[in-house]
Design a protein around this motif. Structure first.
Motif, PDB file in Angstrom:
ATOM      1  N   GLY A 235      -2.318   2.900 -11.984  1.00  0.00           N
ATOM      2  CA  GLY A 235      -1.133   2.324 -12.624  1.00  0.00           C
ATOM      3  C   GLY A 235      -0.048   1.968 -11.628  1.00  0.00           C
ATOM      4  O   GLY A 235       0.578   0.906 -11.729  1.00  0.00           O
ATOM      5  N   THR A 236       0.156   2.820 -10.649  1.00  0.00           N
ATOM      6  CA  THR A 236       1.160   2.567  -9.619  1.00  0.00           C
ATOM      7  C   THR A 236       0.771   1.374  -8.761  1.00  0.00           C
ATOM      8  O   THR A 236       1.616   0.540  -8.412  1.00  0.00           O
ATOM      9  CB  THR A 236       1.357   3.817  -8.739  1.00  0.00           C
ATOM     10  N   ILE A 237      -0.506   1.285  -8.429  1.00  0.00           N
ATOM     11  CA  ILE A 237      -0.993   0.140  -7.647  1.00  0.00           C
ATOM     12  C   ILE A 237      -0.793  -1.148  -8.439  1.00  0.00           C
ATOM     13  O   ILE A 237      -0.311  -2.152  -7.904  1.00  0.00           O
ATOM     14  CB  ILE A 237      -2.472   0.329  -7.264  1.00  0.00           C
ATOM     15  N   LEU A 238      -1.128  -1.127  -9.708  1.00  0.00           N
ATOM     16  CA  LEU A 238      -0.970  -2.300 -10.574  1.00  0.00           C
ATOM     17  C   LEU A 238       0.495  -2.725 -10.642  1.00  0.00           C
ATOM     18  O   LEU A 238       0.820  -3.912 -10.479  1.00  0.00           O
ATOM     19  CB  LEU A 238      -1.518  -1.982 -11.960  1.00  0.00           C
ATOM     20  N   GLU A 239       1.397  -1.775 -10.849  1.00  0.00           N
ATOM     21  CA  GLU A 239       2.838  -2.079 -10.902  1.00  0.00           C
ATOM     22  C   GLU A 239       3.322  -2.679  -9.589  1.00  0.00           C
ATOM     23  O   GLU A 239       4.113  -3.631  -9.584  1.00  0.00           O
ATOM     24  CB  GLU A 239       3.638  -0.822 -11.217  1.00  0.00           C
ATOM     25  N   SER A 240       2.869  -2.123  -8.481  1.00  0.00           N
ATOM     26  CA  SER A 240       3.286  -2.627  -7.171  1.00  0.00           C
ATOM     27  C   SER A 240       2.818  -4.060  -6.952  1.00  0.00           C
ATOM     28  O   SER A 240       3.565  -4.892  -6.433  1.00  0.00           O
ATOM     29  CB  SER A 240       2.732  -1.729  -6.060  1.00  0.00           C
ATOM     30  N   LEU A 241       1.584  -4.344  -7.342  1.00  0.00           N
ATOM     31  CA  LEU A 241       1.064  -5.710  -7.210  1.00  0.00           C
ATOM     32  C   LEU A 241       1.878  -6.678  -8.055  1.00  0.00           C
ATOM     33  O   LEU A 241       2.243  -7.775  -7.599  1.00  0.00           O
ATOM     34  CB  LEU A 241      -0.403  -5.776  -7.633  1.00  0.00           C
ATOM     35  N   GLU A 242       2.157  -6.304  -9.295  1.00  0.00           N
ATOM     36  CA  GLU A 242       2.910  -7.183 -10.195  1.00  0.00           C
ATOM     37  C   GLU A 242       4.323  -7.423  -9.689  1.00  0.00           C
ATOM     38  O   GLU A 242       4.841  -8.535  -9.768  1.00  0.00           O
ATOM     39  CB  GLU A 242       2.910  -6.594 -11.601  1.00  0.00           C
ATOM     40  N   ARG A 243       4.939  -6.386  -9.146  1.00  0.00           N
ATOM     41  CA  ARG A 243       6.295  -6.529  -8.603  1.00  0.00           C
ATOM     42  C   ARG A 243       6.287  -7.422  -7.366  1.00  0.00           C
ATOM     43  O   ARG A 243       7.122  -8.313  -7.204  1.00  0.00           O
ATOM     44  CB  ARG A 243       6.857  -5.153  -8.255  1.00  0.00           C
ATOM     45  N   ARG A 244       5.312  -7.186  -6.480  1.00  0.00           N
ATOM     46  CA  ARG A 244       5.263  -7.953  -5.239  1.00  0.00           C
ATOM     47  C   ARG A 244       4.990  -9.429  -5.484  1.00  0.00           C
ATOM     48  O   ARG A 244       5.602 -10.297  -4.881  1.00  0.00           O
ATOM     49  CB  ARG A 244       4.205  -7.372  -4.305  1.00  0.00           C
TER      50      ARG A 244
ATOM     51  N   ASN B 261       5.106 -11.008  -8.478  1.00  0.00           N
ATOM     52  CA  ASN B 261       5.866 -11.527  -9.611  1.00  0.00           C
ATOM     53  C   ASN B 261       4.961 -12.201 -10.650  1.00  0.00           C
ATOM     54  O   ASN B 261       5.256 -13.291 -11.147  1.00  0.00           O
ATOM     55  CB  ASN B 261       6.956 -12.492  -9.133  1.00  0.00           C
ATOM     56  N   ARG B 262       3.837 -11.551 -10.931  1.00  0.00           N
ATOM     57  CA  ARG B 262       2.934 -12.027 -11.973  1.00  0.00           C
ATOM     58  C   ARG B 262       2.094 -10.865 -12.465  1.00  0.00           C
ATOM     59  O   ARG B 262       2.016  -9.831 -11.814  1.00  0.00           O
ATOM     60  CB  ARG B 262       2.040 -13.163 -11.483  1.00  0.00           C
ATOM     61  N   GLY B 263       1.470 -11.053 -13.623  1.00  0.00           N
ATOM     62  CA  GLY B 263       0.644 -10.000 -14.191  1.00  0.00           C
ATOM     63  C   GLY B 263      -0.762  -9.971 -13.605  1.00  0.00           C
ATOM     64  O   GLY B 263      -1.277 -10.998 -13.148  1.00  0.00           O
ATOM     65  N   PHE B 264      -1.357  -8.799 -13.602  1.00  0.00           N
ATOM     66  CA  PHE B 264      -2.729  -8.613 -13.147  1.00  0.00           C
ATOM     67  C   PHE B 264      -3.483  -7.855 -14.229  1.00  0.00           C
ATOM     68  O   PHE B 264      -2.916  -6.974 -14.881  1.00  0.00           O
ATOM     69  CB  PHE B 264      -2.777  -7.789 -11.850  1.00  0.00           C
ATOM     70  N   GLN B 265      -4.764  -8.163 -14.403  1.00  0.00           N
ATOM     71  CA  GLN B 265      -5.585  -7.418 -15.342  1.00  0.00           C
ATOM     72  C   GLN B 265      -5.990  -6.101 -14.687  1.00  0.00           C
ATOM     73  O   GLN B 265      -6.507  -6.096 -13.554  1.00  0.00           O
ATOM     74  CB  GLN B 265      -6.859  -8.178 -15.691  1.00  0.00           C
ATOM     75  N   GLU B 266      -5.772  -5.006 -15.394  1.00  0.00           N
ATOM     76  CA  GLU B 266      -6.101  -3.698 -14.834  1.00  0.00           C
ATOM     77  C   GLU B 266      -7.591  -3.614 -14.489  1.00  0.00           C
ATOM     78  O   GLU B 266      -7.959  -3.076 -13.443  1.00  0.00           O
ATOM     79  CB  GLU B 266      -5.731  -2.587 -15.807  1.00  0.00           C
ATOM     80  N   SER B 267      -8.439  -4.189 -15.324  1.00  0.00           N
ATOM     81  CA  SER B 267      -9.880  -4.124 -15.053  1.00  0.00           C
ATOM     82  C   SER B 267     -10.252  -4.824 -13.748  1.00  0.00           C
ATOM     83  O   SER B 267     -11.123  -4.365 -13.006  1.00  0.00           O
ATOM     84  CB  SER B 267     -10.676  -4.719 -16.216  1.00  0.00           C
ATOM     85  N   ARG B 268      -9.574  -5.927 -13.435  1.00  0.00           N
ATOM     86  CA  ARG B 268      -9.854  -6.638 -12.177  1.00  0.00           C
ATOM     87  C   ARG B 268      -9.361  -5.844 -10.977  1.00  0.00           C
ATOM     88  O   ARG B 268      -9.994  -5.831  -9.926  1.00  0.00           O
ATOM     89  CB  ARG B 268      -9.214  -8.026 -12.182  1.00  0.00           C
ATOM     90  N   VAL B 269      -8.217  -5.180 -11.128  1.00  0.00           N
ATOM     91  CA  VAL B 269      -7.685  -4.358 -10.043  1.00  0.00           C
ATOM     92  C   VAL B 269      -8.623  -3.178  -9.795  1.00  0.00           C
ATOM     93  O   VAL B 269      -8.965  -2.874  -8.648  1.00  0.00           O
ATOM     94  CB  VAL B 269      -6.249  -3.874 -10.361  1.00  0.00           C
ATOM     95  N   VAL B 270      -9.084  -2.527 -10.870  1.00  0.00           N
ATOM     96  CA  VAL B 270     -10.016  -1.404 -10.732  1.00  0.00           C
ATOM     97  C   VAL B 270     -11.318  -1.878 -10.093  1.00  0.00           C
ATOM     98  O   VAL B 270     -11.871  -1.197  -9.220  1.00  0.00           O
ATOM     99  CB  VAL B 270     -10.277  -0.729 -12.095  1.00  0.00           C
ATOM    100  N   GLU B 271     -11.785  -3.051 -10.481  1.00  0.00           N
ATOM    101  CA  GLU B 271     -13.004  -3.613  -9.884  1.00  0.00           C
ATOM    102  C   GLU B 271     -12.835  -3.792  -8.372  1.00  0.00           C
ATOM    103  O   GLU B 271     -13.723  -3.449  -7.587  1.00  0.00           O
ATOM    104  CB  GLU B 271     -13.314  -4.967 -10.541  1.00  0.00           C
ATOM    105  N   GLU B 272     -11.699  -4.296  -7.957  1.00  0.00           N
ATOM    106  CA  GLU B 272     -11.436  -4.483  -6.526  1.00  0.00           C
ATOM    107  C   GLU B 272     -11.306  -3.135  -5.806  1.00  0.00           C
ATOM    108  O   GLU B 272     -11.801  -2.973  -4.696  1.00  0.00           O
ATOM    109  CB  GLU B 272     -10.174  -5.318  -6.318  1.00  0.00           C
ATOM    110  N   LEU B 273     -10.661  -2.166  -6.432  1.00  0.00           N
ATOM    111  CA  LEU B 273     -10.556  -0.838  -5.841  1.00  0.00           C
ATOM    112  C   LEU B 273     -11.937  -0.214  -5.663  1.00  0.00           C
ATOM    113  O   LEU B 273     -12.229   0.394  -4.636  1.00  0.00           O
ATOM    114  CB  LEU B 273      -9.663   0.063  -6.698  1.00  0.00           C
ATOM    115  N   ARG B 274     -12.806  -0.400  -6.644  1.00  0.00           N
ATOM    116  CA  ARG B 274     -14.170   0.126  -6.535  1.00  0.00           C
ATOM    117  C   ARG B 274     -14.945  -0.571  -5.428  1.00  0.00           C
ATOM    118  O   ARG B 274     -15.739   0.053  -4.723  1.00  0.00           O
ATOM    119  CB  ARG B 274     -14.903  -0.015  -7.866  1.00  0.00           C
ATOM    120  N   ARG B 275     -14.719  -1.883  -5.258  1.00  0.00           N
ATOM    121  CA  ARG B 275     -15.382  -2.615  -4.178  1.00  0.00           C
ATOM    122  C   ARG B 275     -14.930  -2.064  -2.822  1.00  0.00           C
ATOM    123  O   ARG B 275     -15.736  -1.843  -1.928  1.00  0.00           O
ATOM    124  CB  ARG B 275     -15.070  -4.113  -4.263  1.00  0.00           C
TER     125      ARG B 275
END
Length: 67
Positions: free
Chosen positions: A8-17, A19-33
């Protein structure tokens, strides 16, 4: 941070940096990669880098050799 960051913190940081929304599932997919490449690990619910940033800087500078 040494202790890492939760998804959640990573997702918030990405969105803040960016300035757009990200899908949590895509972020988790990238973290797993990244975890599969052993760049990061999930430890006690927090993602963290396996190599300290200072060590990476040393690797990068060694690769750039003047010809």
């Amino acid at each position: 941070h040494d202790e890492g960051a939760d998804t959640g913190t990573i997702l918030e940081s990405l969105e803040r940096r960016w300035n757009r929304g990200f899908q949590e599932s895509r972020v988790v997919e990238e973290l797993r990669r990244l975890a599969a490449e052993r760049t990061i690990v999930l430890d006690r619910g927090h993602w963290r880098m396996t190599v300290p940033p200072d060590a990476r800087a040393g690797e990068t500078s060694d690769r750039h050799v003047a010809a």
